[in-house]
Design a protein around this motif. Structure first.
Motif, PDB file in Angstrom:
ATOM      1  N   VAL A 252       0.828  -1.213   0.000  1.00  0.00           N
ATOM      2  CA  VAL A 252       0.000   0.000   0.000  1.00  0.00           C
ATOM      3  C   VAL A 252       0.862   1.262   0.000  1.00  0.00           C
ATOM      4  CG1 VAL A 252      -1.646   1.333   1.376  1.00  0.00           C
ATOM      5  CG2 VAL A 252      -2.034  -1.097   0.987  1.00  0.00           C
ATOM      6  N   LYS A 253       1.946   1.245   0.765  1.00  0.00           N
ATOM      7  CA  LYS A 253       2.827   2.424   0.769  1.00  0.00           C
ATOM      8  C   LYS A 253       3.513   2.604  -0.581  1.00  0.00           C
ATOM      9  CE  LYS A 253       3.850   3.174   5.634  1.00  0.00           C
ATOM     10  NZ  LYS A 253       4.898   3.163   6.672  1.00  0.00           N
ATOM     11  N   GLY A 254       3.897   1.492  -1.189  1.00  0.00           N
ATOM     12  CA  GLY A 254       4.485   1.561  -2.532  1.00  0.00           C
ATOM     13  C   GLY A 254       3.494   2.165  -3.512  1.00  0.00           C
ATOM     14  N   TYR A 255       2.238   1.737  -3.402  1.00  0.00           N
ATOM     15  CA  TYR A 255       1.190   2.314  -4.241  1.00  0.00           C
ATOM     16  C   TYR A 255       1.096   3.833  -4.055  1.00  0.00           C
ATOM     17  CZ  TYR A 255      -3.435   4.148  -5.088  1.00  0.00           C
ATOM     18  OH  TYR A 255      -4.459   4.965  -5.460  1.00  0.00           O
ATOM     19  N   LEU A 256       1.108   4.280  -2.809  1.00  0.00           N
ATOM     20  CA  LEU A 256       0.985   5.727  -2.561  1.00  0.00           C
ATOM     21  C   LEU A 256       2.139   6.498  -3.198  1.00  0.00           C
ATOM     22  CD1 LEU A 256      -0.251   5.834   1.166  1.00  0.00           C
ATOM     23  CD2 LEU A 256      -1.600   6.229  -0.911  1.00  0.00           C
ATOM     24  N   ARG A 257       3.333   5.886  -3.199  1.00  0.00           N
ATOM     25  CA  ARG A 257       4.482   6.546  -3.838  1.00  0.00           C
ATOM     26  C   ARG A 257       4.328   6.625  -5.352  1.00  0.00           C
ATOM     27  NH1 ARG A 257       7.543   3.722  -0.075  1.00  0.00           N
ATOM     28  NH2 ARG A 257       7.838   2.029  -1.559  1.00  0.00           N
ATOM     29  N   LYS A 258       3.606   5.653  -5.938  1.00  0.00           N
ATOM     30  CA  LYS A 258       3.559   5.555  -7.397  1.00  0.00           C
ATOM     31  C   LYS A 258       2.228   5.974  -8.001  1.00  0.00           C
ATOM     32  CE  LYS A 258       7.680   3.687  -7.846  1.00  0.00           C
ATOM     33  NZ  LYS A 258       8.764   4.244  -8.647  1.00  0.00           N
ATOM     34  N   LYS A 259       1.255   6.339  -7.180  1.00  0.00           N
ATOM     35  CA  LYS A 259      -0.071   6.519  -7.766  1.00  0.00           C
ATOM     36  C   LYS A 259      -0.146   7.675  -8.759  1.00  0.00           C
ATOM     37  CE  LYS A 259      -2.640   9.266  -4.393  1.00  0.00           C
ATOM     38  NZ  LYS A 259      -3.935   9.442  -3.750  1.00  0.00           N
ATOM     39  N   HIS A 260       0.827   8.596  -8.695  1.00  0.00           N
ATOM     40  CA  HIS A 260       0.847   9.680  -9.687  1.00  0.00           C
ATOM     41  C   HIS A 260       0.929   9.119 -11.112  1.00  0.00           C
ATOM     42  CE1 HIS A 260       5.099   8.740  -8.872  1.00  0.00           C
ATOM     43  NE2 HIS A 260       5.289   9.050 -10.134  1.00  0.00           N
ATOM     44  N   LEU A 261       1.499   7.919 -11.259  1.00  0.00           N
ATOM     45  CA  LEU A 261       1.601   7.325 -12.600  1.00  0.00           C
ATOM     46  C   LEU A 261       0.225   7.088 -13.207  1.00  0.00           C
ATOM     47  CD1 LEU A 261       4.394   4.661 -12.015  1.00  0.00           C
ATOM     48  CD2 LEU A 261       4.615   6.865 -13.168  1.00  0.00           C
ATOM     49  N   PHE A 262      -0.767   6.881 -12.342  1.00  0.00           N
ATOM     50  CA  PHE A 262      -2.097   6.562 -12.847  1.00  0.00           C
ATOM     51  C   PHE A 262      -2.916   7.806 -13.143  1.00  0.00           C
ATOM     52  CE2 PHE A 262      -0.836   2.903 -10.189  1.00  0.00           C
ATOM     53  CZ  PHE A 262      -0.797   1.949 -11.194  1.00  0.00           C
ATOM     54  N   GLU A 263      -2.389   8.946 -12.769  1.00  0.00           N
ATOM     55  CA  GLU A 263      -3.161  10.165 -12.974  1.00  0.00           C
ATOM     56  C   GLU A 263      -3.384  10.478 -14.447  1.00  0.00           C
ATOM     57  OE1 GLU A 263      -1.361  13.085 -10.393  1.00  0.00           O
ATOM     58  OE2 GLU A 263      -2.055  11.957  -8.644  1.00  0.00           O
ATOM     59  N   ALA A 264      -2.479   9.977 -15.292  1.00  0.00           N
ATOM     60  CA  ALA A 264      -2.645  10.144 -16.737  1.00  0.00           C
ATOM     61  C   ALA A 264      -3.968   9.529 -17.215  1.00  0.00           C
ATOM     62  CB  ALA A 264      -1.470   9.501 -17.470  1.00  0.00           C
ATOM     63  N   GLU A 265      -4.500   8.605 -16.413  1.00  0.00           N
ATOM     64  CA  GLU A 265      -5.740   7.912 -16.775  1.00  0.00           C
ATOM     65  C   GLU A 265      -6.997   8.683 -16.411  1.00  0.00           C
ATOM     66  OE1 GLU A 265      -6.086   3.968 -17.749  1.00  0.00           O
ATOM     67  OE2 GLU A 265      -4.943   5.422 -18.889  1.00  0.00           O
ATOM     68  N   LEU A 266      -6.823   9.731 -15.615  1.00  0.00           N
ATOM     69  CA  LEU A 266      -7.989  10.479 -15.145  1.00  0.00           C
ATOM     70  C   LEU A 266      -8.577  11.304 -16.276  1.00  0.00           C
ATOM     71  CD1 LEU A 266      -7.259  11.975 -11.636  1.00  0.00           C
ATOM     72  CD2 LEU A 266      -8.903  10.224 -12.287  1.00  0.00           C
ATOM     73  N   GLN A 267      -9.819  11.038 -16.600  1.00  0.00           N
ATOM     74  CA  GLN A 267     -10.478  11.979 -17.486  1.00  0.00           C
ATOM     75  C   GLN A 267     -10.985  13.095 -16.581  1.00  0.00           C
ATOM     76  OE1 GLN A 267     -11.818   8.811 -16.900  1.00  0.00           O
ATOM     77  NE2 GLN A 267     -12.585   7.953 -18.823  1.00  0.00           N
ATOM     78  N   GLU A 268     -10.396  14.267 -16.707  1.00  0.00           N
ATOM     79  CA  GLU A 268     -10.847  15.378 -15.880  1.00  0.00           C
ATOM     80  C   GLU A 268     -12.221  15.812 -16.373  1.00  0.00           C
ATOM     81  OE1 GLU A 268     -10.240  16.662 -13.146  1.00  0.00           O
ATOM     82  OE2 GLU A 268      -8.362  15.608 -12.793  1.00  0.00           O
ATOM     83  N   LYS A 269     -13.242  15.200 -15.834  1.00  0.00           N
ATOM     84  CA  LYS A 269     -14.558  15.629 -16.269  1.00  0.00           C
ATOM     85  C   LYS A 269     -14.941  16.906 -15.506  1.00  0.00           C
ATOM     86  CE  LYS A 269     -16.179  11.768 -13.532  1.00  0.00           C
ATOM     87  NZ  LYS A 269     -16.872  10.543 -13.391  1.00  0.00           N
ATOM     88  N   GLU A 270     -15.425  17.827 -16.263  1.00  0.00           N
ATOM     89  CA  GLU A 270     -15.898  19.098 -15.730  1.00  0.00           C
ATOM     90  C   GLU A 270     -17.097  18.805 -14.834  1.00  0.00           C
ATOM     91  OE1 GLU A 270     -15.107  22.939 -15.420  1.00  0.00           O
ATOM     92  OE2 GLU A 270     -14.157  21.775 -17.035  1.00  0.00           O
ATOM     93  N   LEU A 271     -17.035  19.231 -13.582  1.00  0.00           N
ATOM     94  CA  LEU A 271     -18.202  19.070 -12.718  1.00  0.00           C
ATOM     95  C   LEU A 271     -19.058  20.338 -12.756  1.00  0.00           C
ATOM     96  CD1 LEU A 271     -16.871  17.253  -9.516  1.00  0.00           C
ATOM     97  CD2 LEU A 271     -18.060  16.293 -11.468  1.00  0.00           C
ATOM     98  N   ARG A 272     -20.359  20.153 -12.715  1.00  0.00           N
ATOM     99  CA  ARG A 272     -21.246  21.315 -12.574  1.00  0.00           C
ATOM    100  C   ARG A 272     -22.262  21.007 -11.478  1.00  0.00           C
ATOM    101  NH1 ARG A 272     -24.966  20.649 -17.964  1.00  0.00           N
ATOM    102  NH2 ARG A 272     -24.286  18.555 -18.509  1.00  0.00           N
ATOM    103  N   GLU A 273     -23.196  21.928 -11.228  1.00  0.00           N
ATOM    104  CA  GLU A 273     -24.167  21.678 -10.158  1.00  0.00           C
ATOM    105  C   GLU A 273     -25.352  20.890 -10.678  1.00  0.00           C
ATOM    106  OE1 GLU A 273     -25.234  25.296  -8.159  1.00  0.00           O
ATOM    107  OE2 GLU A 273     -23.247  25.451  -7.233  1.00  0.00           O
ATOM    108  N   CYS A 274     -25.746  19.860  -9.943  1.00  0.00           N
ATOM    109  CA  CYS A 274     -26.931  19.075 -10.280  1.00  0.00           C
ATOM    110  C   CYS A 274     -28.151  19.993 -10.285  1.00  0.00           C
ATOM    111  CB  CYS A 274     -27.109  17.970  -9.251  1.00  0.00           C
ATOM    112  SG  CYS A 274     -28.711  17.142  -9.306  1.00  0.00           S
ATOM    113  N   GLU A 275     -28.984  19.864 -11.317  1.00  0.00           N
ATOM    114  CA  GLU A 275     -30.143  20.763 -11.435  1.00  0.00           C
ATOM    115  C   GLU A 275     -31.182  20.524 -10.347  1.00  0.00           C
ATOM    116  OE1 GLU A 275     -31.662  20.650 -15.376  1.00  0.00           O
ATOM    117  OE2 GLU A 275     -29.893  21.678 -16.216  1.00  0.00           O
ATOM    118  N   VAL A 276     -31.151  19.344  -9.763  1.00  0.00           N
ATOM    119  CA  VAL A 276     -32.117  19.035  -8.698  1.00  0.00           C
ATOM    120  C   VAL A 276     -31.579  19.445  -7.325  1.00  0.00           C
ATOM    121  CG1 VAL A 276     -33.428  17.207  -7.555  1.00  0.00           C
ATOM    122  CG2 VAL A 276     -33.078  17.129 -10.041  1.00  0.00           C
TER     123      VAL A 276
END
Ligand SMILES: [Zn+2]
Ligand SMILES: [Zn+2]
Ligand SMILES: [Zn+2]
Ligand SMILES: [Zn+2]
Lengths: 305, 305
Positions: A252-276
């Motif tokens: 788990v600690k190794g993962y925390l050191r390396k998790k930045h590698l997976f950030e390339a996979e993040l689709q930065e979806k634009e968040l907006r406010e739910c209409e409800v």
């Protein structure tokens, strides 16, 4: 065997670090480790108010117990999922735990609130999937409506290690970019900070802590439970841990050191406010309001009641 | 049970895809799969000359056998590591395999060439580490000196899956950027292309192919062998495979889709020519020439002899 620090008989043998401890010294060890987790990962700032989500099970009960004992400002929230007798018993345990601890408990009952319990909704979506969605929405909204600074959940080291392991085995790398002991507040505080104080403690240690401190909890698994794969992966990790103590925490600690590698996979979806409901959403209506066909926002604020 | 494609009794039960096959149809299946691997990953171009590194063991013997049968232009290289009786037997098997196949075999003997066998060098470096370094240098230099287009090794699916698994468990992500069925030629051809024709075939299938085709091989493990961890990881993957057939191939294919994520970990070290041998090196002298204290370049070119 005797405790490493006193004359009393040993109550538990730890493997990593390797030592025998009596109930008192184990309790001290456990609480110090939680304290260190909180400090190392900056889970809780000075004066912050924490909402602990208590399910009735061991992990969240121990989380509430230790945070209270360490002097943090906590209140508890139990979400009754409306899964028949299982949920009734869970609520009873949550009440008993909070009473014993002298901590305020808030209860939200899904069936009263939304008309159906988890498992009663006609949908093609898997039960565990909309259950998770519902719980996450409710505890976040409850914390937001009532000005809590963070939501604490009971995830332990085994949960985290098996989550990472499963997502690696299946290369679901997009889930690996954001996992961790703390998820910071986002969207002007509408996504409240999430923290995991038991991040570095094993399931076995959590069970032992509950036992040593007379904490009663609901042992039964949810009837819709996570299933065989998680249990299998936890078993594999336990086998590896037995052969090489420290495997889980190092993984788990190794993962925390390396998790930045997976950030390339993040689709930065634009968040907006739910209409409800006005909460963060990737579409016009958030997935909670869409799933439960909400027509107006839920309001959990206690002042109004 | 009978073969899925003929009347003969089944010789092997495959789990993924699930079917029973006689020796002939299994052989056909196996060779088709190797052929598809070669095409899918573009391992071998038209007219290319391939040097197969044969150790005397099953994987490389089967690699040579199938490549020859598929009509590729191959020659074999055996590196005698100078590890006592183990290496003598290995060489015997390699000779017998190449004779049976009617393929030219070249032999390089580490002890004759460098004065010491593997395991006889006084060094703090682990034996398996400088053994690997030495083998890789020799087969690459041999291929380069003699104009081969690629070096083929016997790595099978289990080797690849356990390699990836081990490096994930320990988060040695820098090793995960470049692994795969083919490593292209680099440094003006001085690093010859490396290919793994058995990339998608399990160890169990390789053993069965050797059996069905009367291929004899050295069963004994190297006395300095890789050790318990690799065997443990292979065992874990086999257990998962048994519960969910296809686990290994899906794990490896998932890795290939995602390995670009690990490229961020690559320190692009500038390579230059080793001052002793002229081969690619990160320092003034390459690690082979440094380790073996070489004073001039090895020359394996067959024309000169
Ligand atoms: Zn003690
Ligand atoms: Zn909403
Ligand atoms: Zn057949
Ligand atoms: Zn050199």
């Amino acid at each position: 065997m005797r405790c490493r620090f006193c004359e009393k008989p040993a109550f538990i043998k730890l493997h990593y670090p390797r030592m025998y401890l009596c109930p008192e010294h184990f309790t001290e060890y456990f609480e110090r480790k939680v304290k260190r987790t909180i400090e190392r990962y900056k889970l809780i700032g000075p004066g912050e108010r924490i909402l602990v989500v208590v399910s009735g099970g061991k992990d969240s009960a121990v989380t509430a117990h230790v945070l209270k004992k360490l002097g943090y400002d906590i209140e508890c929230l139990h979400i009754n999922l409306g899964i028949g007798e299982y949920s009734e018993k869970s609520e009873e345990y949550a009440k008993r735990q909070c009473e014993a601890l002298g901590v305020p408990l808030h209860i939200v009952r899904v069936k009263e609130l939304l008309g159906h319990g988890i498992g009663e909704v006609r949908t093609r979506r898997p039960t565990c999937s909309y259950c998770g969605l519902t719980k996450r929405y409710i505890f976040n909204k409850f914390a937001y409506d009532n000005g809590f600074d963070a939501v604490a959940t009971g995830h332990n080291l085994d949960d985290e290690a098996s989550f990472i392991f499963a997502n690696l085995m299946n290369w679901n790398t997009q889930y690996l970019a954001k996992q961790g002991p703390v998820t910071p507040e986002q969207f002007n505080g509408k996504l409240v900070k999430k923290i995991k104080p038991l991040y570095e403690l094993t399931e076995r240690e959590v069970v032992a802590y509950a036992l040593a401190n007379g904490i009663e909890y609901h042992i039964e698994e949810c009837p819709h439970a996570v299933g065989a794969t998680t249990i299998e992966y936890k078993g594999i990790l336990n086998d590896m841990e037995e052969k090489r103590p420290g495997t889980k925490i190092n993984f788990v600690k190794g993962y925390l050191r390396k998790k930045h590698l997976f950030e390339a996979e993040l689709q930065e979806k634009e968040l907006r406010e739910c209409e409800v409901c006005g909460m963060p959403s990737s579409g016009e209506v958030c997935s909670f309001c869409r799933f439960w066909r909400m027509e107006k926002a839920l309001d959990f604020s206690l002042r109004r009641k």
